[in-house]
Write a protein that holds these residues in place. Structure first.
Motif, PDB file in Angstrom:
ATOM      1  N   TYR A  75       0.834  -1.199   0.000  1.00 49.55           N
ATOM      2  CA  TYR A  75       0.000   0.000   0.000  1.00 49.55           C
ATOM      3  C   TYR A  75       0.866   1.245   0.000  1.00 49.55           C
ATOM      4  CZ  TYR A  75      -3.709  -3.228   1.406  1.00 49.55           C
ATOM      5  OH  TYR A  75      -4.587  -4.265   1.465  1.00 49.55           O
ATOM      6  N   LEU A 106       1.449   4.315   1.209  1.00 49.93           N
ATOM      7  CA  LEU A 106       1.072   5.209   2.306  1.00 49.93           C
ATOM      8  C   LEU A 106       1.402   6.661   1.979  1.00 49.93           C
ATOM      9  CD1 LEU A 106       2.216   3.038   5.350  1.00 49.93           C
ATOM     10  CD2 LEU A 106      -0.089   3.290   4.433  1.00 49.93           C
ATOM     11  N   MET A 119      -1.475   8.079   0.343  1.00 51.47           N
ATOM     12  CA  MET A 119      -2.568   8.345   1.287  1.00 51.47           C
ATOM     13  C   MET A 119      -2.381   9.681   1.984  1.00 51.47           C
ATOM     14  SD  MET A 119      -5.128   6.063   2.004  1.00 51.47           S
ATOM     15  CE  MET A 119      -5.551   7.107   0.725  1.00 51.47           C
ATOM     16  N   LEU A 175     -16.134   5.632   2.684  1.00 52.84           N
ATOM     17  CA  LEU A 175     -14.843   4.939   2.588  1.00 52.84           C
ATOM     18  C   LEU A 175     -13.731   5.838   3.135  1.00 52.84           C
ATOM     19  CD1 LEU A 175     -13.018   2.615   1.608  1.00 52.84           C
ATOM     20  CD2 LEU A 175     -12.893   3.773  -0.601  1.00 52.84           C
ATOM     21  N   ARG A 212     -13.811   5.791   6.831  1.00 54.49           N
ATOM     22  CA  ARG A 212     -13.276   4.549   7.415  1.00 54.49           C
ATOM     23  C   ARG A 212     -11.745   4.557   7.379  1.00 54.49           C
ATOM     24  NH1 ARG A 212     -17.599   2.013   4.491  1.00 54.49           N
ATOM     25  NH2 ARG A 212     -16.125   1.162   2.982  1.00 54.49           N
ATOM     26  N   ILE A 213     -11.189   5.118   6.291  1.00 53.46           N
ATOM     27  CA  ILE A 213      -9.722   5.213   6.211  1.00 53.46           C
ATOM     28  C   ILE A 213      -9.207   6.165   7.292  1.00 53.46           C
ATOM     29  CG2 ILE A 213      -7.809   6.055   4.777  1.00 53.46           C
ATOM     30  CD1 ILE A 213      -9.430   5.066   2.343  1.00 53.46           C
ATOM     31  N   ALA A 246      -8.956   4.333  10.384  1.00 53.04           N
ATOM     32  CA  ALA A 246      -7.852   3.363  10.459  1.00 53.04           C
ATOM     33  C   ALA A 246      -6.574   4.064  10.920  1.00 53.04           C
ATOM     34  CB  ALA A 246      -7.651   2.700   9.098  1.00 53.04           C
ATOM     35  N   PHE A 247      -6.384   5.313  10.512  1.00 51.17           N
ATOM     36  CA  PHE A 247      -5.204   6.071  10.926  1.00 51.17           C
ATOM     37  C   PHE A 247      -5.394   6.673  12.318  1.00 51.17           C
ATOM     38  CE2 PHE A 247      -4.272   5.909   6.434  1.00 51.17           C
ATOM     39  CZ  PHE A 247      -2.906   6.092   6.328  1.00 51.17           C
ATOM     40  N   LEU A 295      -7.916  -4.376  -2.216  1.00 53.47           N
ATOM     41  CA  LEU A 295      -8.779  -3.291  -1.716  1.00 53.47           C
ATOM     42  C   LEU A 295     -10.062  -3.129  -2.526  1.00 53.47           C
ATOM     43  CD1 LEU A 295      -6.128  -0.522  -0.886  1.00 53.47           C
ATOM     44  CD2 LEU A 295      -7.057  -2.275   0.611  1.00 53.47           C
ATOM     45  N   MET A 328      -1.614  -0.794   7.775  1.00 55.37           N
ATOM     46  CA  MET A 328      -2.049  -1.369   6.498  1.00 55.37           C
ATOM     47  C   MET A 328      -3.247  -2.299   6.702  1.00 55.37           C
ATOM     48  SD  MET A 328       1.492  -1.996   4.472  1.00 55.37           S
ATOM     49  CE  MET A 328       2.609  -0.626   4.137  1.00 55.37           C
ATOM     50  N   GLY A 362      -5.426  -1.944   9.006  1.00 58.33           N
ATOM     51  CA  GLY A 362      -6.557  -1.039   9.247  1.00 58.33           C
ATOM     52  C   GLY A 362      -7.125  -0.506   7.938  1.00 58.33           C
ATOM     53  N   ILE A 363      -6.229  -0.160   7.012  1.00 56.81           N
ATOM     54  CA  ILE A 363      -6.678   0.353   5.703  1.00 56.81           C
ATOM     55  C   ILE A 363      -7.429  -0.744   4.952  1.00 56.81           C
ATOM     56  CG2 ILE A 363      -5.879   1.167   3.454  1.00 56.81           C
ATOM     57  CD1 ILE A 363      -3.533   2.538   4.951  1.00 56.81           C
ATOM     58  N   LYS A 364      -6.856  -1.948   4.983  1.00 58.91           N
ATOM     59  CA  LYS A 364      -7.510  -3.097   4.328  1.00 58.91           C
ATOM     60  C   LYS A 364      -8.924  -3.266   4.877  1.00 58.91           C
ATOM     61  CE  LYS A 364      -7.869  -7.466   2.651  1.00 58.91           C
ATOM     62  NZ  LYS A 364      -8.497  -7.634   1.335  1.00 58.91           N
ATOM     63  N   ALA A 419     -10.819  -1.029   6.241  1.00 58.26           N
ATOM     64  CA  ALA A 419     -11.700   0.079   5.841  1.00 58.26           C
ATOM     65  C   ALA A 419     -12.325  -0.194   4.471  1.00 58.26           C
ATOM     66  CB  ALA A 419     -10.910   1.391   5.817  1.00 58.26           C
ATOM     67  N   PHE A 420     -11.564  -0.853   3.604  1.00 52.83           N
ATOM     68  CA  PHE A 420     -12.075  -1.182   2.263  1.00 52.83           C
ATOM     69  C   PHE A 420     -12.870  -2.482   2.270  1.00 52.83           C
ATOM     70  CE2 PHE A 420     -10.230   1.636  -0.968  1.00 52.83           C
ATOM     71  CZ  PHE A 420      -9.238   2.295  -0.257  1.00 52.83           C
TER      72      PHE A 420
END
Lengths: 479, 480
Positions: free
Chosen positions: A196, A198, A201, A446, A449-450, A453-454, B201, B440, B442-444, B446-447
């Motif tokens: 990913y 980052l 992001m 979405l 939610r991201i 996560a952070f 994702l 990562m 957490g991001i996964k 979220a999707f």
């Protein structure tokens, strides 16, 4: 601020001072007042505490304390943003990164600059140029904005048409999550397909996901030669047609800036008529760069062949003094507007390039009906149109009331033409109520939610991007 | 597998677009990596609506779904480690729009890279990320792996050419991010994280890509070096000199021998060869750059330089590099080339040192490794040449892979330049990204809250690639 909150903030500032040293924590009214504003017109949001971090461990300690105590933290660079992104919408701590201002290294061999987030972007540019290298993104605020803010907003600038925006140059970041943990991603490497992204992001995340503490920038060889020209047109349509013709003929200038009639008139007034072609319907400012004079010359000849303008009328500049003269009008627009009336509205929509004339004309009509004067200019090569609206004699309260409907009108028009609501300045505070115009409900969910996560406790720069980030993602009403 | 309702899938995409015959499943159970695992079914959607329906069904039943293009991945990205549905995207292969005025095109994910470039060519423009596998690689796969190739030194990787994506989430919701314009700052840049997310994702159902003018003039050169370090010094100096080569390739001695064995090209048996190209619209400008590159190489000891503007000549000079990948298996009898430690990035100042280090690690572990790559962007590829029938070769390979990535990490490099992580590079990836694995995940989440999209990859992959799946090779002395 009520007493209970005030006592709590005294306690928190004490804890932070205990952890990182008292000199870096400030609560004087005068200073907080200064940090309640950025370059956003007519907006002030007062923080409770100002922390001036000096290194990554300060940032980490402050975030951990605030996360544990549910205190909002708003990271701030040079405060040059125009959408209120660096203001404390919900009070709490302003985490200033101004003192993290070292250019750690310019590595010529790998063509990478390693910098702290508080470094002024223009200083990076100058330091790289002394070594024959270029950091291309050049926001208009180059000399007052910081690189950390550029990353957080994904800042652009005139050179984006050839070189891209900030996102195209960030190859590594060190950042701190709200829980205080420090993460490094990327580095002195160009290619990266490692999981990913980052970095992607955090670009444009406006300080809502993490606090950036170190940045690896990709540099490119500084072009050996460049030339600037100014071309006047009778109408905006002709100017944008010329832009299309240039790009279609596979010439990629390193700047392609336009100004429409009202912008030219206003700047002309500002300089008492002392600008080139003050009566033109549109100006096009073009910069061509390349490795040698030969290649530039050939591009320039090609341009004068394909555009339908009397070659006599094209002004070219090769020296710095001539260059400054050509760019004078374009660079002074904001100053001229400010002099006219400091309470103006500044938007930076994006539309497909070919739609610029229609966008400009339709918007002009939209404002004229409402008796408002508007000024438009921007980066023609990438469809980025700056739309500044003047108060035009309205009283302060009336102007305030009017703004939401104006914004909505501008954004809806940009979106209906296949564009988006902001190209460079971000959503921040002042546009958060309009994000739903650009994104669907599912898309916003979405993003939320991201965000979670952070930042599970939602302490980082709350009240930005999303209009209702205090609600749980799943609790939000369906649109 | 028992919970999979084949007839439900057939309702969505039609009888002939669902496969559950073991022979088909076997083919779809592997890619260009060393891995293999059986899916439960292969489903071939024709449009985004069908993808949404499949995802809604799979999400409600918590069935894994693995989006797949042509299966040319090198690290097991599309190998279904937990079974489930392979979503074959190749039927979604329409070029939806080529917009010259605003300089973008919109394509479905199953479009083959070469087909897109064929369609763009009449307009004198091209889509530049182009990996070596462009004859089969799909655009969707290239985005999912953030692929790139020899010209990326000048034109960037897939992520750099991606303006926007339309994505079906695990829930079946369809979202789209990015624009057809060049600049944007509205909210998080989802398209940038989708590039490189390896199908974990969302399912890409449409991509908006930018293209660039096709250069009218190219000049290709090749120079020999007796010492790898001389080539390494040349690379750094070329990149810092103000040149922007459109190609800068390093080929090591193992690769040179393999090419000579396979193609009888009689390349000189030197330590390293550099291949370079400059492109542009103006002959003088290309000439200027290529001369500068050549001069730098020769100052550092490069010799026997060949240069040509002519298309046929350029093809001849490039033959060896072009056929390098299949040639590697001809280095030595019964030593096929395996896709292990297949790619990495190091700062370009470390290219020569990395090549030496790879040879040293190979020697220590009694295997043969070749190193070559797009050195103008710090990208190094290797292959392990070994007797794949012996379990001791695999043990040695396992050790070598770990040592190589430990070294890459120590010099500030990263686990993958352009091939992605999948299964076989996951252990190294997890060490490199230890501090951010939780983020990562957490991001996964979220999707994809139910973890149905390509599960068991990247941050969720096994720490032991050798035993994560069956191997695509027959290991004769293995005690089962």
């Amino acid at each position: 601020m009520n007493n209970k909150n005030s006592n709590r903030m005294v306690e928190i500032s004490g804890i932070i001072a205990g952890a990182i040293g008292p000199g870096k924590v400030l609560t004087d009214k005068d200073i907080l007042d200064k940090y309640s504003r950025d370059e956003t017109a007519d907006l002030s949001l007062l923080p409770d505490i100002l922390v001036r971090a000096r290194d990554t461990s300060d940032v980490s300690a402050v975030l951990k304390i605030c996360n544990d105590n549910n205190i909002p933290v708003t990271p701030r660079g040079a405060g040059s943003g125009v959408t209120g992104g660096a203001l404390a919408a919900r009070g709490g701590v302003i985490l200033s990164l101004e003192l993290l201002n070292k250019i750690i290294e310019i590595d010529c061999e790998n063509m990478v600059a390693v910098v702290e987030p508080g470094v002024i972007t223009g200083d990076i540019r100058r330091a790289a140029l002394t070594m024959g290298l270029l950091y291309p993104p050049d926001p208009a605020s180059l000399d007052i904005c910081s690189i950390g803010g550029n990353v957080a907003e994904n800042a652009g600038g005139p050179m984006a048409v050839k070189y891209g925006t900030t996102k195209d140059y960030i190859i590594g970041l060190e950042f701190v999550l709200p829980d205080g943990s420090v993460i490094t991603t990327g580095g002195k490497i160009v290619k990266n397909a490692t999981g990913y992204n980052l970095i992607g992001m955090l670009l444009g995340s406006e300080g809502t996901l993490a606090v950036i503490t170190k940045i690896f920038l990709r540099l490119v060889p500084a072009p050996g030669a460049s030339k600037d020209i100014l071309i006047p047109f009778d109408t905006i349509d002709e100017a944008i047609d010329a832009v299309g013709a240039i790009l279609r003929n596979r010439i990629v200038p390193s700047a392609l800036e336009f100004m429409e009639e009202d912008a030219i008139k206003l700047v002309s007034k500002f300089f008492s008529g002392n600008i080139p072609f003050p009566d033109a319907g549109a100006h096009l400012l073009i910069k061509i760069d390349g490795s040698s004079d030969d290649s530039i010359l050939s591009d320039m000849e090609h341009i004068s062949e394909i555009i339908n303008v009397d070659p006599e009328k094209i002004i070219a500049a090769e020296s710095d003094i001539q260059r400054d003269k050509l760019w004078k009008a374009r660079r002074s627009i904001r100053e001229a507007i400010h002099l006219e009336d400091p309470a103006f509205m500044a938007e930076d929509c994006v539309v497909p390039r070919a739609a610029i004339p229609a966008f400009v004309k339709e918007l002009k009509k939209f404002f004229e009906i409402r008796g408002l004067k508007s000024i438009m200019f921007g980066h023609a090569g990438d469809g980025n149109v700056h739309v500044d609206v003047l108060r035009s004699g309205r009283g302060y309260d009336e102007w305030k009331m009017l703004q939401p409907s104006l914004k909505e009108g501008i954004y809806k028009m940009a979106i209906s033409m296949g564009g988006t609501i902001t190209g460079e300045h971000g959503i921040g505070f002042s546009r958060k109520d309009y994000l739903h115009l650009a994104l669907s409900c599912d898309e916003i969910e979405l993003l939320k939610r991201i965000k979670k996560a952070f930042d599970p406790k939602m302490i980082l720069n709350p009240g930005k991007i999303f209009s209702d980030d205090h609600k749980e993602p799943d609790d939000s009403p369906p649109c | 597998m028992e919970k999979l309702n084949i007839s439900r899938l057939k309702e969505i995409v039609g009888e002939k677009n669902v496969k559950d015959d073991p022979a088909d499943l076997y083919i779809y159970g592997t890619d260009a990596s060393v891995h293999q695992a059986m899916p439960w079914a292969v489903v071939r959607p024709e449009n985004a609506g069908q993808v949404q329906e499949i995802m809604r069904y799979a999400n409600s039943e918590k069935i894994p779904v693995i989006p797949r293009g042509s299966g040319s991945g090198m690290c097991g990205q599309t190998v279904p480690v937990n079974g489930g549905i392979i979503l074959d995207m190749k039927r979604m292969n329409k070029i939806l729009e080529i917009n010259l005025e605003d300089v973008y095109c919109r394509v479905e994910p199953g479009v083959i890279d070469d087909d897109l470039n064929k369609a763009l060519k009449p307009y004198n423009v091209f889509f530049p990320p182009t990996p070596a596998s462009s004859i089969i690689a799909t655009i969707g796969g290239e985005i999912a792996n953030n692929a790139s190739g020899v010209r990326s030194v000048k034109y960037g990787a897939a992520r750099d050419s991606l303006l926007g994506v339309k994505l079906v989430l695990a829930s079946g919701d369809m979202i789209s991010f990015g624009t057809t314009t060049r600049v944007e700052a509205s909210g998080y840049q989802i398209e940038r994280i989708i590039a490189g997310s390896e199908g974990t994702l969302g399912v890409i159902v449409e991509a908006t890509l930018k293209f660039v003018p096709l250069p009218t003039i190219r000049c290709l050169g090749m120079t020999n070096f007796n010492k790898l370090e001389e080539a390494g010094d040349s690379i750094s100096e070329i990149m810092a000199s103000g040149c922007t080569p459109s190609m800068l390739e390093l080929v090591d001695n193992v690769a040179i021998k393999a090419i000579n064995n396979a193609l009888k090209l009689n390349l000189p048996d030197v330590d390293a060869i550099l291949i370079f190209e400059a492109d542009g619209m103006v002959k003088e400008a290309v000439d200027f750059e290529i001369t500068k590159i050549k001069d730098i190489c020769e100052t550092h000891g490069g010799f026997g330089t060949e240069l040509s503007f002519d298309e046929k000549e350029r093809e001849r000079i490039y033959t060896g590099r072009k056929k390098l990948f299949p040639s590697l298996s001809k280095y030595k009898e019964l030593m096929p080339s395996t896709s292990l430690a297949d790619d990495m990035t190091v700062p370009y100042s470390k290219m020569a040192e990395t090549t030496r280090k790879i040879h040293e690690i190979a020697k220590q572990n009694n295997i043969i490794m070749s190193a070559y790559g797009h050195c103008g962007s710090g990208c190094m590829h290797t292959k392990i040449l070994m007797d794949t029938t012996k379990s001791e070769s695999w043990k040695a390979a396992e050790k070598a892979v770990a040592q190589i990535y430990e070294y890459v990490n120590s010099v500030g490099g990263t686990t993958s330049a352009e091939h992605g992580i999948g299964i076989s590079k996951a252990p190294a990836f997890k060490i490199e990204k230890a501090a951010s694995l939780e983020l990562m995940r957490g991001i996964k989440k979220a999707f994809d809250p139910n973890n149905i999209l390509n599960p068991g990859k990247l941050q969720d992959a096994s720490d032991d690639w050798l035993n994560a799946t069956k191997l695509r090779y027959t290991v004769s002395d293995k005690c089962e």
